[in-house]
Write a protein that holds these residues in place. Structure first.
Motif, mmCIF file in Angstrom:
data_model
loop_
_atom_site.group_PDB
_atom_site.id
_atom_site.type_symbol
_atom_site.label_atom_id
_atom_site.label_comp_id
_atom_site.label_asym_id
_atom_site.label_seq_id
_atom_site.Cartn_x
_atom_site.Cartn_y
_atom_site.Cartn_z
ATOM 1 N N VAL A 1 -19.694 28.917 -2.256
ATOM 2 C CA VAL A 1 -20.634 27.635 -1.953
ATOM 3 C C VAL A 1 -19.837 26.455 -2.934
ATOM 4 C CG1 VAL A 1 -22.690 26.503 -2.332
ATOM 5 C CG2 VAL A 1 -22.584 28.781 -1.599
ATOM 6 N N ARG A 2 -19.426 26.799 -3.849
ATOM 7 C CA ARG A 2 -18.733 25.658 -4.890
ATOM 8 C C ARG A 2 -17.439 25.434 -4.160
ATOM 9 N NH1 ARG A 2 -18.371 21.738 -8.543
ATOM 10 N NH2 ARG A 2 -16.671 22.019 -9.885
ATOM 11 N N TRP A 3 -16.648 26.372 -3.769
ATOM 12 C CA TRP A 3 -15.331 25.887 -3.120
ATOM 13 C C TRP A 3 -15.543 25.044 -1.920
ATOM 14 C CZ3 TRP A 3 -13.770 26.730 1.721
ATOM 15 C CH2 TRP A 3 -12.529 26.429 1.980
ATOM 16 N N LEU A 4 -16.390 25.283 -1.237
ATOM 17 C CA LEU A 4 -16.846 24.692 -0.092
ATOM 18 C C LEU A 4 -17.115 23.098 -0.064
ATOM 19 C CD1 LEU A 4 -16.572 24.658 3.176
ATOM 20 C CD2 LEU A 4 -18.917 25.693 3.162
ATOM 21 N N ARG A 5 -18.313 23.127 -1.144
ATOM 22 C CA ARG A 5 -18.760 21.809 -1.550
ATOM 23 C C ARG A 5 -17.762 20.843 -2.284
ATOM 24 N NH1 ARG A 5 -23.268 21.993 -5.307
ATOM 25 N NH2 ARG A 5 -23.712 19.990 -4.697
ATOM 26 N N VAL A 6 -16.814 21.426 -2.889
ATOM 27 C CA VAL A 6 -15.809 20.632 -3.721
ATOM 28 C C VAL A 6 -14.636 20.109 -2.686
ATOM 29 C CG1 VAL A 6 -13.561 20.932 -5.129
ATOM 30 C CG2 VAL A 6 -16.144 21.591 -5.776
ATOM 31 N N GLU A 7 -14.122 21.162 -1.618
ATOM 32 C CA GLU A 7 -13.536 20.709 -0.524
ATOM 33 C C GLU A 7 -14.247 19.570 0.312
ATOM 34 O OE1 GLU A 7 -9.700 21.175 0.967
ATOM 35 O OE2 GLU A 7 -10.478 22.307 -0.697
ATOM 36 N N ARG A 8 -15.383 19.710 0.625
ATOM 37 C CA ARG A 8 -15.996 18.633 1.441
ATOM 38 C C ARG A 8 -15.729 17.373 0.751
ATOM 39 N NH1 ARG A 8 -21.187 21.728 3.878
ATOM 40 N NH2 ARG A 8 -20.269 23.164 5.375
ATOM 41 N N ALA A 9 -16.207 17.422 -0.746
ATOM 42 C CA ALA A 9 -16.184 16.046 -1.493
ATOM 43 C C ALA A 9 -14.885 15.513 -1.347
ATOM 44 C CB ALA A 9 -16.667 16.508 -2.896
ATOM 45 N N MET A 10 -13.815 16.195 -1.447
ATOM 46 C CA MET A 10 -12.552 15.856 -1.748
ATOM 47 C C MET A 10 -12.311 14.995 -0.401
ATOM 48 S SD MET A 10 -10.212 18.358 -4.042
ATOM 49 C CE MET A 10 -10.142 19.708 -2.827
ATOM 50 N N ARG A 11 -12.652 15.725 0.690
ATOM 51 C CA ARG A 11 -12.270 15.476 1.868
ATOM 52 C C ARG A 11 -13.035 14.088 2.356
ATOM 53 N NH1 ARG A 11 -9.609 18.763 5.296
ATOM 54 N NH2 ARG A 11 -8.928 20.562 4.494
ATOM 55 N N MET B 1 0.801 -1.221 0.134
ATOM 56 C CA MET B 1 0.123 -0.110 -0.050
ATOM 57 C C MET B 1 0.822 1.377 0.030
ATOM 58 S SD MET B 1 -3.041 -0.652 2.420
ATOM 59 C CE MET B 1 -3.540 -2.307 3.038
ATOM 60 N N ASN B 2 0.426 2.163 -0.720
ATOM 61 C CA ASN B 2 1.292 3.421 -0.771
ATOM 62 C C ASN B 2 0.342 4.435 0.192
ATOM 63 O OD1 ASN B 2 -0.748 4.810 -2.303
ATOM 64 N ND2 ASN B 2 0.354 4.024 -4.059
ATOM 65 N N SER B 3 0.938 5.733 0.246
ATOM 66 C CA SER B 3 0.480 6.872 1.300
ATOM 67 C C SER B 3 -0.866 7.325 0.720
ATOM 68 C CB SER B 3 1.491 8.065 1.404
ATOM 69 O OG SER B 3 1.541 8.647 -0.031
ATOM 70 N N GLN B 4 -1.268 7.161 -0.728
ATOM 71 C CA GLN B 4 -2.662 7.426 -1.279
ATOM 72 C C GLN B 4 -3.633 6.620 -0.915
ATOM 73 O OE1 GLN B 4 -1.733 8.152 -5.526
ATOM 74 N NE2 GLN B 4 -0.703 9.970 -5.162
ATOM 75 N N ASP B 5 -3.358 5.311 -0.414
ATOM 76 C CA ASP B 5 -4.493 4.577 -0.095
ATOM 77 C C ASP B 5 -5.007 4.822 1.088
ATOM 78 O OD1 ASP B 5 -4.161 3.038 -2.496
ATOM 79 O OD2 ASP B 5 -2.775 1.552 -1.418
ATOM 80 N N HIS B 6 -4.187 5.540 2.004
ATOM 81 C CA HIS B 6 -4.484 5.876 3.465
ATOM 82 C C HIS B 6 -4.273 7.319 3.577
ATOM 83 C CE1 HIS B 6 -5.727 1.423 4.414
ATOM 84 N NE2 HIS B 6 -4.595 1.111 3.787
ATOM 85 N N PRO B 7 -5.042 8.021 3.322
ATOM 86 C CA PRO B 7 -4.612 9.624 3.638
ATOM 87 C C PRO B 7 -4.796 9.780 5.042
ATOM 88 C CG PRO B 7 -6.875 9.400 2.546
ATOM 89 C CD PRO B 7 -6.194 7.997 2.638
ATOM 90 N N LYS B 8 -3.976 11.076 5.478
ATOM 91 C CA LYS B 8 -3.979 11.311 6.601
ATOM 92 C C LYS B 8 -5.261 11.957 7.114
ATOM 93 C CE LYS B 8 -1.292 14.390 5.649
ATOM 94 N NZ LYS B 8 -0.254 15.521 5.858
ATOM 95 N N PRO B 9 -5.708 11.581 8.429
ATOM 96 C CA PRO B 9 -6.941 12.193 8.732
ATOM 97 C C PRO B 9 -6.848 13.536 9.125
ATOM 98 C CG PRO B 9 -5.741 10.837 10.608
ATOM 99 C CD PRO B 9 -4.936 10.907 9.255
ATOM 100 N N THR B 10 -8.080 14.218 9.256
ATOM 101 C CA THR B 10 -7.836 15.500 9.452
ATOM 102 C C THR B 10 -7.067 16.244 10.727
ATOM 103 O OG1 THR B 10 -10.175 15.860 8.511
ATOM 104 C CG2 THR B 10 -9.470 17.888 9.833
ATOM 105 N N ALA B 11 -6.427 17.202 10.565
ATOM 106 C CA ALA B 11 -5.423 17.461 11.575
ATOM 107 C C ALA B 11 -6.224 18.042 12.724
ATOM 108 C CB ALA B 11 -4.573 18.728 10.909
ATOM 109 N N PRO C 1 -2.509 18.587 -0.996
ATOM 110 C CA PRO C 1 -2.780 20.030 -1.061
ATOM 111 C C PRO C 1 -2.852 20.403 -2.432
ATOM 112 C CG PRO C 1 -0.633 19.231 0.410
ATOM 113 C CD PRO C 1 -1.465 17.920 -0.125
ATOM 114 N N ARG C 2 -2.197 19.821 -3.296
ATOM 115 C CA ARG C 2 -2.270 20.286 -4.978
ATOM 116 C C ARG C 2 -3.724 20.327 -5.259
ATOM 117 N NH1 ARG C 2 1.203 15.783 -7.516
ATOM 118 N NH2 ARG C 2 -0.052 14.542 -5.866
#
Length: 134
Positions: A90-100, A1-11, A30-31
């Motif tokens: 609103v769009r920024w927030l919805r996309v950020e939540r979806a990614m998380r 497994m690599n680091s992308q399979d298990h992302p870090k939890p929210t700080a 972050p990208r």
């Protein structure tokens, strides 16, 4: 497994407001967060351009358009700028939540708003130019 399979939890040191707004989940790369921010800023630039256009129509076209059409075009551009800037947030927030939360990205409501608003302004100007030419 690599680091992308298990992302870090929210700080854990994220403040309460940020945690509440972002809705938990895992920290995205972050990208992707920065790309989302650049997209938000592009929508804001578009809203500023619409606002400048609305102001310019009202301030500089008194001799070109009759007052009713001038006001309608200026107000349409200003309302579009208002809707676009609010929708960008609103769009920024919805996309950020979806990614998380590892969910599909939401469709942008901004696109039909901008398209329909632009078409409305263009149709009004076409009608004006057609009427004025005859």
């Amino acid at each position: 497994m690599n680091s992308q399979d298990h992302p870090k939890p929210t700080a854990p040191d994220r403040d309460k407001i940020s945690s509440a707004l972002l809705g938990g989940g895992c920290e995205p790369d972050p990208r992707f967060t920065l790309a989302n921010e650049r997209t938000f800023l592009a929508w804001i630039r578009t809203a500023l351009a619409l606002m400048a256009g609305g102001i310019a129509v009202e301030a500089f076209t008194a001799e070109v358009f009759d007052p009713g059409l001038r006001k309608a075009v200026a107000l349409t551009l200003l309302v579009l700028a208002l809707l676009l800037s609010a929708s960008a947030c609103v769009r920024w927030l919805r996309v950020e939540r979806a990614m998380r939360q590892r969910k599909p990205l939401p469709l942008p409501l901004l696109v039909p708003i901008l398209s329909l608003g632009g078409a409305l302004v263009a149709a009004g100007l076409i009608a004006f130019l057609t009427y004025r030419a005859s």
